[in-house]
Design an enzyme around this catalytic site. Structure first.
Site, PDB file in Angstrom:
ATOM      1  N   VAL A 192      56.304  66.774  65.668  1.00  0.00           N
ATOM      2  CA  VAL A 192      55.145  67.585  66.052  1.00  0.00           C
ATOM      3  C   VAL A 192      55.551  68.684  67.024  1.00  0.00           C
ATOM      4  O   VAL A 192      55.103  69.829  66.921  1.00  0.00           O
ATOM      5  CB  VAL A 192      54.034  66.697  66.650  1.00  0.00           C
ATOM      6  CG1 VAL A 192      52.865  67.561  67.119  1.00  0.00           C
ATOM      7  CG2 VAL A 192      53.556  65.676  65.629  1.00  0.00           C
ATOM      8  N   VAL A 202      43.732  62.930  65.655  1.00  0.00           N
ATOM      9  CA  VAL A 202      43.093  62.365  64.468  1.00  0.00           C
ATOM     10  C   VAL A 202      43.134  63.383  63.329  1.00  0.00           C
ATOM     11  O   VAL A 202      42.745  64.537  63.507  1.00  0.00           O
ATOM     12  CB  VAL A 202      41.619  61.985  64.747  1.00  0.00           C
ATOM     13  CG1 VAL A 202      40.961  61.441  63.482  1.00  0.00           C
ATOM     14  CG2 VAL A 202      41.527  60.962  65.863  1.00  0.00           C
ATOM     15  N   ILE A 232      42.991  68.833  60.446  1.00  0.00           N
ATOM     16  CA  ILE A 232      41.546  68.905  60.198  1.00  0.00           C
ATOM     17  C   ILE A 232      40.825  68.982  61.543  1.00  0.00           C
ATOM     18  O   ILE A 232      40.992  68.107  62.390  1.00  0.00           O
ATOM     19  CB  ILE A 232      41.060  67.669  59.414  1.00  0.00           C
ATOM     20  CG1 ILE A 232      41.817  67.535  58.092  1.00  0.00           C
ATOM     21  CG2 ILE A 232      39.556  67.752  59.165  1.00  0.00           C
ATOM     22  CD1 ILE A 232      41.513  66.246  57.338  1.00  0.00           C
ATOM     23  N   GLU A 246      57.397  55.459  57.833  1.00  0.00           N
ATOM     24  CA  GLU A 246      58.506  55.173  58.739  1.00  0.00           C
ATOM     25  C   GLU A 246      59.357  54.032  58.176  1.00  0.00           C
ATOM     26  O   GLU A 246      58.942  53.305  57.270  1.00  0.00           O
ATOM     27  CB  GLU A 246      57.968  54.774  60.120  1.00  0.00           C
ATOM     28  CG  GLU A 246      57.092  55.817  60.782  1.00  0.00           C
ATOM     29  CD  GLU A 246      57.878  57.027  61.261  1.00  0.00           C
ATOM     30  OE1 GLU A 246      59.112  56.919  61.382  1.00  0.00           O
ATOM     31  OE2 GLU A 246      57.247  58.077  61.499  1.00  0.00           O
ATOM     32  N   LYS A 275      42.574  55.701  65.334  1.00  0.00           N
ATOM     33  CA  LYS A 275      41.849  56.937  65.038  1.00  0.00           C
ATOM     34  C   LYS A 275      40.347  56.695  64.937  1.00  0.00           C
ATOM     35  O   LYS A 275      39.542  57.523  65.387  1.00  0.00           O
ATOM     36  CB  LYS A 275      42.393  57.554  63.751  1.00  0.00           C
ATOM     37  CG  LYS A 275      43.821  58.076  63.890  1.00  0.00           C
ATOM     38  CD  LYS A 275      44.402  58.509  62.563  1.00  0.00           C
ATOM     39  CE  LYS A 275      45.824  59.039  62.720  1.00  0.00           C
ATOM     40  NZ  LYS A 275      46.457  59.358  61.418  1.00  0.00           N
ATOM     41  N   GLY A 294      52.170  65.635  59.392  1.00  0.00           N
ATOM     42  CA  GLY A 294      53.203  66.639  59.181  1.00  0.00           C
ATOM     43  C   GLY A 294      53.330  67.547  60.383  1.00  0.00           C
ATOM     44  O   GLY A 294      52.399  67.697  61.170  1.00  0.00           O
TER      45      GLY A 294
END
Length: 432
Positions: A14, A132, A136, A190, A205, A302
């Site tokens: 990230v 979360v 989006i 993972e 989440k 991603g």
């Protein structure tokens, strides 16, 4: 052009996404925010580790105090993950009046109240859109765009790994273990996929979303959780025959003031918008009392989708003029004190698949047990598809009933000589 300095805590997947977006979209960010965003420091654990991005000398550090004690750094962006030292670093940064952006779902779900309170006390902003559903903008939608609504129900496909696996099983008749291996090879899962496939990621989440949607504190340990490891190609075929698909859903409902919070595999009608969310995509479906039905859809994970949400949070802070010395209220989850419903009292329809002996009277014995617990059947399917000819598959679909009644009935069924095993139980959500 005015300049604002930020620090990144972490330069993993990230963190690299954030770095690349800030560099590649520098002109757009300047025009839209009115500021040049400069990464002044990047905190890493190992300064010699290859980063995958070119970071100028003097920016990378292993000493958090270089960030904490630099008053020119106005925003701290936490993308390192985990509970500690992320929690400690954010709390200390707030004490120095630094604004915070984080993507840390685990920390928010388990220690969020402490962070919200500290941010409120210090009058700093605390943004967490990326925690979360990746790119989006669901947090902002709930916090701002939907504040004129009472949210009654929320359904989310919020884990890209499990949605990828279930999609492959549904569309390509894949088997769970084979598709999980493929997901790992493609980087969707993972090496240790437990958090995803056992539903922990979705549980965190959902706790965050429910806290905001219903304005109440959520104890994440009270959010019911099941993973997808019991789902087989056989279950997928039965779902298809019912005109349904199987998704790992995060479900939140306000039922007469009590909250129904659960994460588990769910059969849903193939005509529902969530049924057509495939691959690693995420979606959140919301029912508001004024706006009606809304669905938010996009990449849920991603480096770039999640990095996009992080950068949006940075820009949001910059636009508010971060040098203004006015307290900013950030606590959104203490408006009401709502009780979380015991899962035993949750009502649903159920798909139950069992292996039973192939002899007269078995169906009567099974039906009698369900009758004893007031569980009525919608349909019963018996198929001699098991290699051992003395056993058959028995599939039952119930009418609406409680979790407690079904569990008690299954417990008694498992003790019958005629029942070899209870293979699976999947809840059915037909939506209103």
């Amino acid at each position: 052009m005015k300049k604002v300095k930020i620090a990144l805590l972490g330069l993993g997947n990230v963190g690299r996404g954030v770095w690349n977006i800030l560099k590649e979209n520098e002109e757009e960010i300047m025009k839209r925010s009115g500021f040049k965003v400069e990464v002044a420091k990047v905190l890493v654990r190992d300064i010699n580790k290859p980063r995958g991005v070119e970071v100028p000398d003097g920016i990378v550090t292993t000493d958090f105090n270089e960030i904490l004690n630099d008053d020119s750094i106005k925003i701290v962006v936490e993308v390192m993950g985990g509970i500690e030292p992320a929690r400690e670093y954010m709390l200390k940064s707030m004490s120095r009046k630094k604004q915070i952006v984080t993507a840390n779902k685990m920390l928010l779900a388990t220690n969020g109240d402490e962070l919200y309170k500290k941010a409120d006390e210090e009058g700093v902003m605390f943004n967490y859109e990326a925690s979360v559903a990746g790119g989006i903008p669901i947090i902002q939608a709930i916090n701002e765009s939907l504040t004129g609504n009472k949210i009654k129900e929320l359904y989310g496909i919020v884990n890209g790994t499990t949605n990828f696996i279930l999609s492959k099983m549904e569309l390509e008749n894949g088997k769970f273990d084979d598709v999980l291996k493929l997901a790992q090879e493609m980087g969707y899962a993972e090496a240790d996929p437990t958090s995803d496939i056992e539903g922990y990621d979705a549980q965190y989440k959902l706790a965050i979303l429910a806290s905001l949607a219903f304005g109440t504190k959520i104890d994440v340990s009270k959010v019911y959780r099941e993973g997808i490891t019991k789902i087989t190609d056989v279950d997928m075929e039965y779902a298809k025959s019912f005109g349904m698909v199987i998704k790992l859903l995060a479900i939140a409902k306000d039922v007469d003031g009590q909250l129904e919070l659960r994460v588990h595999p769910t059969m849903i009608p193939e005509t529902h918008p969530l049924a057509n969310v495939y691959d690693s995509f995420n979606a959140v479906f919301i029912k508001g009392n004024a706006v009606g039905d809304l669905m938010f859809y996009g990449r849920g994970a991603g480096d770039l989708p999640t990095g996009s949400a992080v950068v949006a949070d940075i820009i949001s802070i910059v636009r508010t003029n971060i040098d203004v010395d006015n307290p900013i209220s950030v606590v959104k989850n203490n408006l009401w004190n709502k009780e979380i419903m015991d899962v035993a009292n949750v009502e649903s329809k159920y798909y139950i698949r069992a292996t039973v002996q192939d002899r007269p009277g078995v169906l009567g014995e099974v039906s009698a047990v369900f009758g004893n617990y007031e569980v009525s059947m919608h349909s019963v399917i018996q198929k001699g598809e098991i290699k051992n000819k003395s056993k058959v598959a028995l599939v039952l679909v119930t009418h609406m009933t409680t979790e407690e009644k079904v569990r008690k009935a299954l417990d008694e069924l498992s003790k019958l000589n005629a029942v070899e095993s209870i293979e699976n139980l999947i809840r059915i959500e037909e939506f209103e």
